[in-house]
Design an enzyme around this catalytic site. Sequence first.
Site, PDB file in Angstrom:
ATOM      1  N   TYR A 187      62.233  64.563  67.773  1.00  0.00           N
ATOM      2  CA  TYR A 187      62.532  64.552  66.758  1.00  0.00           C
ATOM      3  C   TYR A 187      61.519  65.190  65.336  1.00  0.00           C
ATOM      4  O   TYR A 187      61.877  66.188  64.748  1.00  0.00           O
ATOM      5  CB  TYR A 187      62.890  63.387  66.058  1.00  0.00           C
ATOM      6  CG  TYR A 187      63.686  62.550  67.165  1.00  0.00           C
ATOM      7  CD1 TYR A 187      64.852  62.973  68.008  1.00  0.00           C
ATOM      8  CD2 TYR A 187      63.415  61.206  67.564  1.00  0.00           C
ATOM      9  CE1 TYR A 187      65.698  62.260  68.446  1.00  0.00           C
ATOM     10  CE2 TYR A 187      64.610  60.506  67.756  1.00  0.00           C
ATOM     11  CZ  TYR A 187      65.049  61.042  68.325  1.00  0.00           C
ATOM     12  OH  TYR A 187      66.549  60.060  69.583  1.00  0.00           O
ATOM     13  N   HIS A 232      43.697  67.064  77.699  1.00  0.00           N
ATOM     14  CA  HIS A 232      43.186  65.584  77.669  1.00  0.00           C
ATOM     15  C   HIS A 232      44.394  64.659  78.126  1.00  0.00           C
ATOM     16  O   HIS A 232      45.515  64.174  78.434  1.00  0.00           O
ATOM     17  CB  HIS A 232      44.047  65.146  75.943  1.00  0.00           C
ATOM     18  CG  HIS A 232      43.311  64.077  75.200  1.00  0.00           C
ATOM     19  ND1 HIS A 232      41.455  63.612  75.116  1.00  0.00           N
ATOM     20  CD2 HIS A 232      43.495  62.961  75.240  1.00  0.00           C
ATOM     21  CE1 HIS A 232      41.504  63.146  75.171  1.00  0.00           C
ATOM     22  NE2 HIS A 232      42.501  62.084  73.726  1.00  0.00           N
ATOM     23  N   ARG A 264      35.732  60.316  73.239  1.00  0.00           N
ATOM     24  CA  ARG A 264      36.699  59.534  72.430  1.00  0.00           C
ATOM     25  C   ARG A 264      36.656  58.759  71.478  1.00  0.00           C
ATOM     26  O   ARG A 264      37.019  59.309  70.407  1.00  0.00           O
ATOM     27  CB  ARG A 264      36.617  58.361  73.188  1.00  0.00           C
ATOM     28  CG  ARG A 264      38.076  57.300  72.938  1.00  0.00           C
ATOM     29  CD  ARG A 264      39.106  56.807  73.815  1.00  0.00           C
ATOM     30  NE  ARG A 264      38.889  56.715  75.224  1.00  0.00           N
ATOM     31  CZ  ARG A 264      38.978  55.765  76.690  1.00  0.00           C
ATOM     32  NH1 ARG A 264      38.446  54.294  75.587  1.00  0.00           N
ATOM     33  NH2 ARG A 264      38.482  56.418  77.650  1.00  0.00           N
TER      34      ARG A 264
END
Length: 814
Positions: free
Chosen positions: A121, A77, A31
């Site tokens: 967006y 993931h 990680r």
Amino acid sequence: MSSGTNIEKLTLEDIMSDRFSRYSKSIIQERALPDVRDGLKPVQRRILYAMYKDGNTYDKGFRKSAKSVGNVMGNFHPHGDSSIYEALVRMSQEWKLRDPLIEMHGNNGSMDGDPAAAMRYTEARTSKIASEMLRDIDKDTVSWIPNFDDTEQEPVVLPSRFPNLLVNGATGISAGYATEIPPHNLGEVIDAVIYLQKHPDASLDDLMQFVKGPDFPTGGIIQGLDEIKKAYQTGRGRIVVRSKTSIEKLRGGKQLIRVTEIPYEVNKLQLVKQIDEIRINKKIDGIAEVRDESDRNGLSIAIELKRDVDQQGVFNYLLKNTDLQITYNFNVVAIDKMCPKRLSLKSILSSYLEYQRLIVSNRTKYDLSVAKKREHIVDGLIKALSILDKVINTIRESDNRKDASHNLVETYEFSPAQADSIVALQLYRLTNTDVTKLKAEKNELAGKINEFNHILDDSEKLDNVLKNELLNIKKEYGSSRKTIIEKEIENIKVSNKITIPDETTVVLVSHDGYLKRSSLRSYKASEVDDCGLKEDDYPIFLKQLSTRDHLFMFTNKGHLIYRPVFEITDVKWKDTGEHISQTIGLDADEQIINIFNFKALKENGMFVIATSDGYIKQTEFSKVIPGRTYRSHSLTYEKLKDDQSKVVKVSYVANNKPDAEIMIISNVGMASRFMLSDVSVNGPRTTGVKSIELRDEEFVCNMEVVGDNDKIGIITQKGSYKNMLVNEVPITSRGRRGVQILTPLKRNSYEIIDFAKIISNEESNIPLRIYTANSRIHDVLSDDYPMSNRKSNGSIIVDVKKEGIPAKISEIIS
């Protein structure tokens, strides 16, 4: 209970240790920390691979970021979409990465700390340089592991055809480990890798010929070459990163500091806010306005200064108190061979070079295998075309494709692969022209196979291939350095003229140790006598000073208390102020005896110090300059012989008084006058030399720095006062007994309590003030009394029975 149940008895300590070890290993390796080979954390690697696999690359159109995030989360993931999107956005921010790996359409945040628009967006795709991270991934160059649900394979590490760990840096925190690796210049790092290829024993200095230091995407100036070298040697180091600025001249004598580059990862909006708060709070005087003028053409912060301001002083203050200058701490930690390690520059380059040799070797093996397979097929096709009619007849007589392949193998000794290729051959290719092409292809394949074998057999040849590929990447993506490197860290000094406004203030120090400063307005609005002191207390120092002045307060126990005027408590004139013992402890019988104010701490004069037991010395001003602990500790300026001794007077003599004289008078009326030049210069923690010869029970009552034409006023224990010319006492050498300046009596002789130099102005003598033991005050106009000779005992002016025995005589403080 089932017979198959197995119950273990374990301590909580063992369970917690085991579980936390697993958790730590997971977050360290999976990680938070980057791999030294590709410089990527797992989430970054998965994002790039998922986008590559989906065809979302630089040579194709943009796609919604939400789609990319969904692919990563669904396939590789299994964490929150926000963390994946944040990682994707960071890889697109050109002010965070030296060479961004993601291209994004839409709002991807800003240097002001603004967040990116929602992923629904924005649109994204991998950048062109990111293709170099994934190049050759389909040629068995890297290892693969199953994804979290065993439905797909994902790469353990990307091929990373350029040294991404150094080029784009990394930052992260895990269990027990953190990493902070700054970005570097692509061309410099590649040059260092190539140099290390030829010189495996290269020293750090050799490598630093190429890798000069970090190259931040935001530019700026780095100071501290020694710290850079330390960081490259040990993995830890601290450098100073400074903004890049210029000075612009404006109309009316004004100036403007233009900031065009700021330190790495500094929030521009917060920086502008910091500077503006300094202006609003008037921490320094000189900033008129701060504007953020950044636009499409780049970063620009305008700091407009007032007229005739010391721009360098303002700039130094801003460097020291805002993020215009920061310290960046190297902490170069990465996963190397599955373990977190703190790495030096050479170890990073060596690991990367070793990995790239493996990548080139694996790719060459893959290409060799493909070429050999194709050569085998081409040999079969050539053979088939040489017996084409027989081959066609055999195929016609076969039942199906599988039978045809089997018959070709049995009849003409083709391999199964060759037979399958012949059966799949299209009729239009059965021409003489194709035979020619096949033979040409065979020759080409033979050349490739030979080349691949040569690369695999010769490490030098493999290194040449790697070197050429790195040089091509440098040529394609290299750019000039953005960050300037300076060897030394500049020591920033901020002048008091910048931090302290030049204001006139009234400073008072009282006999009992109270001190304060008040504004002129408060002082003038009050009665002078209404100064807030106790009834039996009185001022011993009262002057109008600048807030930039310095106050030296000498006590009778040999201690020097220093205060910059601006640090003295600012109160109304009617308030008492603070007692010096609130910050510096004083003995019960310790008193402040002399106070001096100076414009700067760079005077060249001498302090003349006299003690009650007959010692005197000169101490240079520079020897008693206060240290860092002046607020809580006093400085010892005189070493007293014993507890009964005390300092009776401290005078300051400027260097322009070479002919100054010393007048010393004892309590029994013995006076000695000698040249100041006879007094040796000693350090603060010394006693000095003999000033006057004293006998039992005698002591020095005072000392004055005088001239031949000066006058003194003397007060005795009986309340008598007399004026005397200094030249009544002849000049002798230091340490003599001196001459008598009182007429001895058989009984109840006069004793001198104190004496003071009479200061004259153009009109008359300035009055003296006598303080008695009963806290009574008696003012004396010396012009009202005649000038007496040495034999006179003076005139009684103080009624000791009513007013008390005189304790001190001095110039009036007003």
